[in-house]
Write a protein that holds these residues in place. Structure first.
Motif, PDB file in Angstrom:
ATOM      1  N   GLN A   1     -61.115  26.198  -7.083  1.00  0.00           N
ATOM      2  CA  GLN A   1     -62.478  25.420  -7.597  1.00  0.00           C
ATOM      3  C   GLN A   1     -63.434  25.939  -6.445  1.00  0.00           C
ATOM      4  OE1 GLN A   1     -62.116  21.528  -8.755  1.00  0.00           O
ATOM      5  NE2 GLN A   1     -60.193  21.628  -9.651  1.00  0.00           N
ATOM      6  N   GLN A   2     -63.055  26.410  -5.455  1.00  0.00           N
ATOM      7  CA  GLN A   2     -64.293  26.570  -4.407  1.00  0.00           C
ATOM      8  C   GLN A   2     -64.918  25.292  -4.043  1.00  0.00           C
ATOM      9  OE1 GLN A   2     -65.048  29.632  -2.641  1.00  0.00           O
ATOM     10  NE2 GLN A   2     -62.955  29.967  -3.425  1.00  0.00           N
ATOM     11  N   HIS A   3     -64.107  24.317  -3.697  1.00  0.00           N
ATOM     12  CA  HIS A   3     -64.462  22.945  -3.381  1.00  0.00           C
ATOM     13  C   HIS A   3     -63.403  22.409  -2.520  1.00  0.00           C
ATOM     14  CE1 HIS A   3     -67.000  19.799  -3.533  1.00  0.00           C
ATOM     15  NE2 HIS A   3     -66.042  18.797  -4.369  1.00  0.00           N
ATOM     16  N   HIS A   4     -63.949  21.959  -1.206  1.00  0.00           N
ATOM     17  CA  HIS A   4     -62.643  21.574  -0.378  1.00  0.00           C
ATOM     18  C   HIS A   4     -62.652  20.093  -0.057  1.00  0.00           C
ATOM     19  CE1 HIS A   4     -63.334  25.933  -0.318  1.00  0.00           C
ATOM     20  NE2 HIS A   4     -61.850  26.032  -0.298  1.00  0.00           N
ATOM     21  N   PRO A   5     -61.725  19.421  -0.062  1.00  0.00           N
ATOM     22  CA  PRO A   5     -61.719  18.039   0.457  1.00  0.00           C
ATOM     23  C   PRO A   5     -61.976  17.835   1.709  1.00  0.00           C
ATOM     24  CG  PRO A   5     -59.350  18.733   0.146  1.00  0.00           C
ATOM     25  CD  PRO A   5     -60.366  20.012  -0.312  1.00  0.00           C
ATOM     26  N   ASN A   6     -62.351  16.641   2.292  1.00  0.00           N
ATOM     27  CA  ASN A   6     -62.477  16.166   3.755  1.00  0.00           C
ATOM     28  C   ASN A   6     -61.241  15.230   3.686  1.00  0.00           C
ATOM     29  OD1 ASN A   6     -62.658  15.006   6.325  1.00  0.00           O
ATOM     30  ND2 ASN A   6     -64.602  14.167   5.809  1.00  0.00           N
ATOM     31  N   TRP A   7     -60.086  15.432   4.520  1.00  0.00           N
ATOM     32  CA  TRP A   7     -58.796  14.848   4.353  1.00  0.00           C
ATOM     33  C   TRP A   7     -58.225  14.799   5.784  1.00  0.00           C
ATOM     34  CZ3 TRP A   7     -55.467  18.287   0.821  1.00  0.00           C
ATOM     35  CH2 TRP A   7     -55.153  19.737   1.100  1.00  0.00           C
ATOM     36  N   SER A   8     -57.391  13.818   5.999  1.00  0.00           N
ATOM     37  CA  SER A   8     -56.555  13.543   6.879  1.00  0.00           C
ATOM     38  C   SER A   8     -55.024  13.278   6.497  1.00  0.00           C
ATOM     39  CB  SER A   8     -57.099  12.464   8.006  1.00  0.00           C
ATOM     40  OG  SER A   8     -57.133  11.410   7.539  1.00  0.00           O
ATOM     41  N   ASN A   9     -53.960  13.593   7.553  1.00  0.00           N
ATOM     42  CA  ASN A   9     -52.717  13.354   7.205  1.00  0.00           C
ATOM     43  C   ASN A   9     -52.254  12.807   8.542  1.00  0.00           C
ATOM     44  OD1 ASN A   9     -49.850  15.367   7.615  1.00  0.00           O
ATOM     45  ND2 ASN A   9     -50.096  13.666   5.947  1.00  0.00           N
ATOM     46  N   VAL A  10     -51.546  11.583   8.316  1.00  0.00           N
ATOM     47  CA  VAL A  10     -50.548  11.301   9.414  1.00  0.00           C
ATOM     48  C   VAL A  10     -49.115  10.774   9.056  1.00  0.00           C
ATOM     49  CG1 VAL A  10     -50.323   9.419  11.194  1.00  0.00           C
ATOM     50  CG2 VAL A  10     -52.494  10.306  10.710  1.00  0.00           C
ATOM     51  N   TYR A  11     -48.271  11.575   9.543  1.00  0.00           N
ATOM     52  CA  TYR A  11     -47.147  11.356   8.861  1.00  0.00           C
ATOM     53  C   TYR A  11     -47.011  11.180   7.370  1.00  0.00           C
ATOM     54  CZ  TYR A  11     -41.998  10.025   8.108  1.00  0.00           C
ATOM     55  OH  TYR A  11     -40.911   9.900   7.462  1.00  0.00           O
ATOM     56  N   ASN A  12     -46.709  10.255   6.838  1.00  0.00           N
ATOM     57  CA  ASN A  12     -46.559  10.254   5.246  1.00  0.00           C
ATOM     58  C   ASN A  12     -47.700   9.824   4.431  1.00  0.00           C
ATOM     59  OD1 ASN A  12     -46.513   7.707   5.840  1.00  0.00           O
ATOM     60  ND2 ASN A  12     -44.545   6.918   4.439  1.00  0.00           N
ATOM     61  N   GLN A  13     -48.803   9.647   5.235  1.00  0.00           N
ATOM     62  CA  GLN A  13     -49.896   9.230   4.512  1.00  0.00           C
ATOM     63  C   GLN A  13     -51.042  10.342   4.602  1.00  0.00           C
ATOM     64  OE1 GLN A  13     -50.656   5.797   3.973  1.00  0.00           O
ATOM     65  NE2 GLN A  13     -48.592   5.524   4.459  1.00  0.00           N
ATOM     66  N   LEU A  14     -51.807  10.442   3.404  1.00  0.00           N
ATOM     67  CA  LEU A  14     -52.543  11.323   3.205  1.00  0.00           C
ATOM     68  C   LEU A  14     -54.069  10.524   2.666  1.00  0.00           C
ATOM     69  CD1 LEU A  14     -53.986  14.144   2.812  1.00  0.00           C
ATOM     70  CD2 LEU A  14     -52.843  14.050   0.440  1.00  0.00           C
ATOM     71  N   GLU A  15     -55.278  10.935   3.472  1.00  0.00           N
ATOM     72  CA  GLU A  15     -56.596  10.116   2.896  1.00  0.00           C
ATOM     73  C   GLU A  15     -57.466  11.444   2.534  1.00  0.00           C
ATOM     74  OE1 GLU A  15     -57.904   7.630   5.796  1.00  0.00           O
ATOM     75  OE2 GLU A  15     -56.267   6.364   5.979  1.00  0.00           O
TER      76      GLU A  15
END
Length: 95
Positions: free
Chosen positions: A52-66
């Motif tokens: 989609q040429q659109h990228h999220p701002n995300w973070s991952n710690v162990y089993n959590q994804l924001e």
């Protein structure tokens, strides 16, 4: 792409359970069984985001994804963010 108003965003969020509007983006979080499952879903989301040429701002710690979605060129939330959010929901719910 046109920046959506807060009213438009609120209406569209009614169809996306677990997503909210905060700051300049729409956001959600997911909890998975373990890191491997979280990372696997992140990889699948990454391929969709790239297509989609659109990228999220995300973070991952162990089993959590924001995840936060915003269209930087428009200075806020656009239809493009909702398209990716729906695709993310489809990916996560397909397992």
């Amino acid at each position: 792409m046109k920046k959506l108003s807060e009213n438009e965003i609120s209406e569209k969020l009614k169809d996306l359970e677990g997503w909210s509007y905060s700051g300049n983006g729409i956001q959600t979080s997911f909890e998975f069984e373990n890191f491997k499952e979280a990372f696997t879903l992140m990889t699948r989301i990454a391929f969709e985001a790239e297509s989609q040429q659109h990228h999220p701002n995300w973070s991952n710690v162990y089993n959590q994804l924001e995840i936060t979605l915003s269209t930087h060129d428009a200075g806020g939330v656009t239809e493009k963010d909702f398209e990716l959010a729906r695709a993310i929901e489809d990916i996560v719910n397909s397992d």
